[in-house]
Design a protein around this motif. Structure first.
Motif, PDB file in Angstrom:
ATOM      1  N   ASN A  89       0.832  -1.202   0.000  1.00  0.00           N
ATOM      2  CA  ASN A  89       0.000   0.000   0.000  1.00  0.00           C
ATOM      3  C   ASN A  89       0.873   1.261   0.000  1.00  0.00           C
ATOM      4  OD1 ASN A  89      -2.349   1.471   0.015  1.00  0.00           O
ATOM      5  ND2 ASN A  89      -3.043   0.767   2.021  1.00  0.00           N
ATOM      6  N   ASP A  90       0.269   2.376  -0.341  1.00  0.00           N
ATOM      7  CA  ASP A  90       0.960   3.667  -0.221  1.00  0.00           C
ATOM      8  C   ASP A  90       1.456   3.846   1.215  1.00  0.00           C
ATOM      9  OD1 ASP A  90       0.304   4.211  -2.817  1.00  0.00           O
ATOM     10  OD2 ASP A  90      -1.127   5.804  -2.369  1.00  0.00           O
ATOM     11  N   HIS A  91       2.685   4.319   1.323  1.00  0.00           N
ATOM     12  CA  HIS A  91       3.276   4.658   2.617  1.00  0.00           C
ATOM     13  C   HIS A  91       3.386   3.455   3.562  1.00  0.00           C
ATOM     14  CE1 HIS A  91       3.095   8.729   1.236  1.00  0.00           C
ATOM     15  NE2 HIS A  91       1.783   8.640   1.068  1.00  0.00           N
TER      16      HIS A  91
ATOM     17  N   HIS B 230       4.775   3.335  -4.350  1.00  0.00           N
ATOM     18  CA  HIS B 230       3.961   3.447  -3.138  1.00  0.00           C
ATOM     19  C   HIS B 230       4.703   4.105  -1.982  1.00  0.00           C
ATOM     20  CE1 HIS B 230       0.785   1.449  -5.151  1.00  0.00           C
ATOM     21  NE2 HIS B 230       1.625   0.516  -5.548  1.00  0.00           N
ATOM     22  N   ARG B 231       5.876   4.652  -2.257  1.00  0.00           N
ATOM     23  CA  ARG B 231       6.620   5.443  -1.263  1.00  0.00           C
ATOM     24  C   ARG B 231       6.772   4.664   0.050  1.00  0.00           C
ATOM     25  NH1 ARG B 231       2.016   7.276  -3.825  1.00  0.00           N
ATOM     26  NH2 ARG B 231       1.485   9.120  -2.555  1.00  0.00           N
ATOM     27  N   VAL B 232       7.348   3.480  -0.110  1.00  0.00           N
ATOM     28  CA  VAL B 232       7.488   2.554   1.011  1.00  0.00           C
ATOM     29  C   VAL B 232       8.798   2.845   1.756  1.00  0.00           C
ATOM     30  CG1 VAL B 232       7.754   0.110   1.611  1.00  0.00           C
ATOM     31  CG2 VAL B 232       6.170   0.812  -0.224  1.00  0.00           C
ATOM     32  N   SER B 233       8.768   2.716   3.063  1.00  0.00           N
ATOM     33  CA  SER B 233       9.998   2.763   3.858  1.00  0.00           C
ATOM     34  C   SER B 233      10.336   1.349   4.309  1.00  0.00           C
ATOM     35  CB  SER B 233       9.826   3.651   5.094  1.00  0.00           C
ATOM     36  OG  SER B 233       9.593   4.981   4.705  1.00  0.00           O
ATOM     37  N   MET B 234      11.612   0.995   4.195  1.00  0.00           N
ATOM     38  CA  MET B 234      12.039  -0.352   4.570  1.00  0.00           C
ATOM     39  C   MET B 234      13.211  -0.244   5.533  1.00  0.00           C
ATOM     40  SD  MET B 234      12.671  -3.620   2.140  1.00  0.00           S
ATOM     41  CE  MET B 234      14.114  -3.114   1.246  1.00  0.00           C
TER      42      MET B 234
ATOM     43  N   TYR C 118      -5.387   1.549  -8.939  1.00  0.00           N
ATOM     44  CA  TYR C 118      -5.328   2.697  -8.046  1.00  0.00           C
ATOM     45  C   TYR C 118      -4.006   3.457  -8.135  1.00  0.00           C
ATOM     46  CZ  TYR C 118      -2.601   0.290  -4.432  1.00  0.00           C
ATOM     47  OH  TYR C 118      -1.622  -0.356  -3.742  1.00  0.00           O
TER      48      TYR C 118
ATOM     49  N   TYR D 261       7.443  -1.265  -6.973  1.00  0.00           N
ATOM     50  CA  TYR D 261       6.327  -1.058  -6.038  1.00  0.00           C
ATOM     51  C   TYR D 261       6.768  -0.232  -4.831  1.00  0.00           C
ATOM     52  CZ  TYR D 261       3.987  -4.658  -8.756  1.00  0.00           C
ATOM     53  OH  TYR D 261       3.427  -5.366  -9.782  1.00  0.00           O
ATOM     54  N   LEU D 262       8.014  -0.438  -4.419  1.00  0.00           N
ATOM     55  CA  LEU D 262       8.530   0.365  -3.308  1.00  0.00           C
ATOM     56  C   LEU D 262       8.479   1.842  -3.657  1.00  0.00           C
ATOM     57  CD1 LEU D 262      11.679  -1.668  -2.184  1.00  0.00           C
ATOM     58  CD2 LEU D 262       9.359  -1.768  -1.262  1.00  0.00           C
ATOM     59  N   LEU D 263       8.863   2.151  -4.894  1.00  0.00           N
ATOM     60  CA  LEU D 263       8.934   3.550  -5.314  1.00  0.00           C
ATOM     61  C   LEU D 263       7.535   4.125  -5.520  1.00  0.00           C
ATOM     62  CD1 LEU D 263      10.783   5.856  -6.094  1.00  0.00           C
ATOM     63  CD2 LEU D 263      10.816   4.957  -8.410  1.00  0.00           C
TER      64      LEU D 263
ATOM     65  N   MET E 230      15.835   2.174   3.948  1.00  0.00           N
ATOM     66  CA  MET E 230      15.582   2.648   2.585  1.00  0.00           C
ATOM     67  C   MET E 230      14.248   3.366   2.550  1.00  0.00           C
ATOM     68  SD  MET E 230      16.064   0.625  -0.977  1.00  0.00           S
ATOM     69  CE  MET E 230      14.763  -0.578  -0.856  1.00  0.00           C
ATOM     70  N   PHE E 231      14.263   4.573   2.022  1.00  0.00           N
ATOM     71  CA  PHE E 231      13.070   5.418   2.028  1.00  0.00           C
ATOM     72  C   PHE E 231      12.718   5.793   0.596  1.00  0.00           C
ATOM     73  CE2 PHE E 231      15.711   6.334   5.743  1.00  0.00           C
ATOM     74  CZ  PHE E 231      14.820   6.120   6.783  1.00  0.00           C
ATOM     75  N   ALA E 232      11.615   5.246   0.102  1.00  0.00           N
ATOM     76  CA  ALA E 232      11.119   5.687  -1.201  1.00  0.00           C
ATOM     77  C   ALA E 232      10.203   6.886  -0.975  1.00  0.00           C
ATOM     78  CB  ALA E 232      10.359   4.551  -1.879  1.00  0.00           C
ATOM     79  N   PHE E 233      10.267   7.836  -1.892  1.00  0.00           N
ATOM     80  CA  PHE E 233       9.460   9.045  -1.691  1.00  0.00           C
ATOM     81  C   PHE E 233       9.137   9.689  -3.031  1.00  0.00           C
ATOM     82  CE2 PHE E 233      12.339  12.674  -2.482  1.00  0.00           C
ATOM     83  CZ  PHE E 233      13.512  11.976  -2.717  1.00  0.00           C
TER      84      PHE E 233
END
Lengths: 335, 335
Positions: A236-238, A267-271, B61, A263-265, B271-274
């Motif tokens: 999901n987003d974020h 949905h702006r995912v933090s890992m 979406y 998908y990480l990009l 790792m932070f996607a944004f």
């Protein structure tokens, strides 16, 4: 006959899957404690996936083993000889004693186990490292909110089982992923996850999509590889990912390539990858809170105990292929 | 003859690499402003990699384009007709006007450009979205400390060039990665990075290892794919990755599989996607600070300007294959 210290050592770097031939079992003298030291006779040894990558000849500054080295590992046992007043004979302690029947500890390398809090073996999992790992990764890094969807891989494992139960306590919808119907039933029925999916099922991807209609807000990742890639397609987003393990890849000759980076990009995912040993200050509070949940019946666990130190290599190999059921321990000596 | 609004629209979803046949150029009436609206005549249009994934028929979406839709994009231009007192005729504004000669704005969909701060075209990059992207990703997410090693991919690009210059201002050792010796020379000699490596060089991996003797503390990632994988092999303990783009994969039929996930785990990487559009409140302060650095000569930039809106598809395709040099703009009308 004088008691001996039996040790399991790494005989050579494994090639691909670990085999029993990669280990040696040797007997040496029981260590003699110096000033400020004490000798522990081990009751239980913990077997954990992190040990596998340490057996590889990786980059020089990654901690790893050389042939002939004692296998590392956490253990719990009893002080049987002591030159240190704060570690009296008869105390139960846990520390990184390795795969051996006797080890040396100091006040800085062990902690005294509260034997009222639960069985001493629990200090090696739910009331120890794996419990602290679950608590830290979920609550400090991934931070699920009530109503969010949390996915936990290796959901029946020592870390995953605690992660999912804490996620439920925090009001999240909790989906486990595990290997085989028996583990999935255990995760759903005994641990109380909302769902558990068998990643070996032919329609696993369809099941995953159906189980995550609102997508995945938190992923607690223990296995990596194609299962990780599958969950990325539902992220999901974020979303927040706690990256705790990569067990599916520890024996792989060629690492699996993760194709879902996009998908990480999007949905702006933090890992957040983490190792709980970096956060020693966090353990006591986490273990105290989990202990309370265990006593209240909100956190349950299961142990898989191999009898005798000579069975440790076999049990370790079985754990890496997912054949254990519950936290894998070795009973080294009767407590 | 009445002036027309010329538009570039997506004709169809591209298959693999975008081609000029994936676009249509059409003429329609210049829009008539309603109450509170103004008409902008575009001077410059910005072409950016993020537009490419929007052309794919992805999950429902994710924002994406349908055949016949106007291509999206930021532009800067002059108000030529207005029903809105805060947007008087003659003002220079920037907003998401799309690939067209004329567009409608309201006070909520554009910002007035300070023409004293620099050339108006800079509002589309260093004093606009790409500058804010560089500032946010580097300083809010990756947070380099003085003396740390920062690696920037697509280092000669609109975002990467600013990232590296800010990293230098903050006292980090700054290594760029770019395609070809000309770009690398520009990054080193004009932008002042400590080093810049050509990822097309046959010994790129050896060069990368030699350039990062203390490993990589911060990665600002714009390209993904094998270059990302290469940098992962050099990642340091507790490194931070700002995941900003994946441009190497936007045209790929089959996504590249990232094999270096284990490095993230072993080195406890975050790792932070944004996407900077999520952080509108951050823009004004970032742009003001970069404007100051531009005036002080600490941040430099280069523009690559295609003449005329009809050249936008070709320039977009060339940008995606790395043939542009500097921020890719289209001059839509003389300012």
């Amino acid at each position: 006959m004088v008691e001996q210290n039996v040790q399991v050592r790494m005989r050579r770097h494994p090639e691909g899957m670990v085999t029993e031939d990669d280990f040696d079992i040797v007997s040496v003298d029981v260590p003699v404690p110096g000033p400020g030291e004490a000798v522990v006779k081990t009751h239980y040894l913990s077997l954990d996936p992190y040990m596998r990558p340490m057996m590889d000849p990786l980059r020089s500054y990654v901690p790893h083993l050389n042939p002939g080295d004692l296998m590392p590992g956490a253990a719990v046992g009893e002080i049987v000889e002591s030159n240190e007043p704060s570690l009296p004979v008869g105390s139960i302690v846990t520390g990184m004693l390795g795969w051996q029947t006797h080890g040396i500890v100091t006040p800085g390398t062990c902690r005294i186990v509260d034997t009222e809090a639960g069985p001493t073996s629990a200090a090696l999992h739910v009331l120890g490292m794996t419990g602290a790992t679950a608590h830290y990764g979920l609550l400090e890094l991934a931070k699920p909110r009530a109503g969010e969807t949390v996915v936990v891989t290796a959901a029946s494992g020592a870390v995953g089982s605690v992660v999912g139960q804490i996620a439920k306590i925090r009001g999240a919808r909790t989906i486990g992923i595990a290997g085989g119907p028996e583990k999935c039933r255990y995760v759903r029925e005994e641990l109380g996850f909302d769902e558990c999916l068998d990643h070996r099922a032919p329609d696993f991807l369809e099941q995953l999509a159906a189980a995550t209609p609102d997508y995945v807000d938190v992923l607690f990742e223990n296995v990596g590889g194609p299962i990780f890639d599958a969950v990325l397609t539902r992220i999901n987003d974020h979303a927040r990912i706690a990256l705790c393990g990569n067990v599916s890849q520890y024996n792989a000759d060629e690492p699996y390539g993760i194709t879902g980076m996009r998908y990480l990009l999007v949905h702006r995912v933090s890992m957040f990858a983490f190792v709980i040993a970096d956060h020693r200050e966090y353990w006591p509070g986490a273990i105290a809170e989990i202990g309370q949940w265990v006593r209240e019946g909100k956190v349950r666990y299961r142990e898989d105990i191999a009898p005798g130190l000579h069975n440790a290599p076999k049990a370790f190999i079985e754990m890496l292929t997912g054949r254990n059921f519950g936290k894998q321990l070795v009973e080294v000596a009767a407590s």
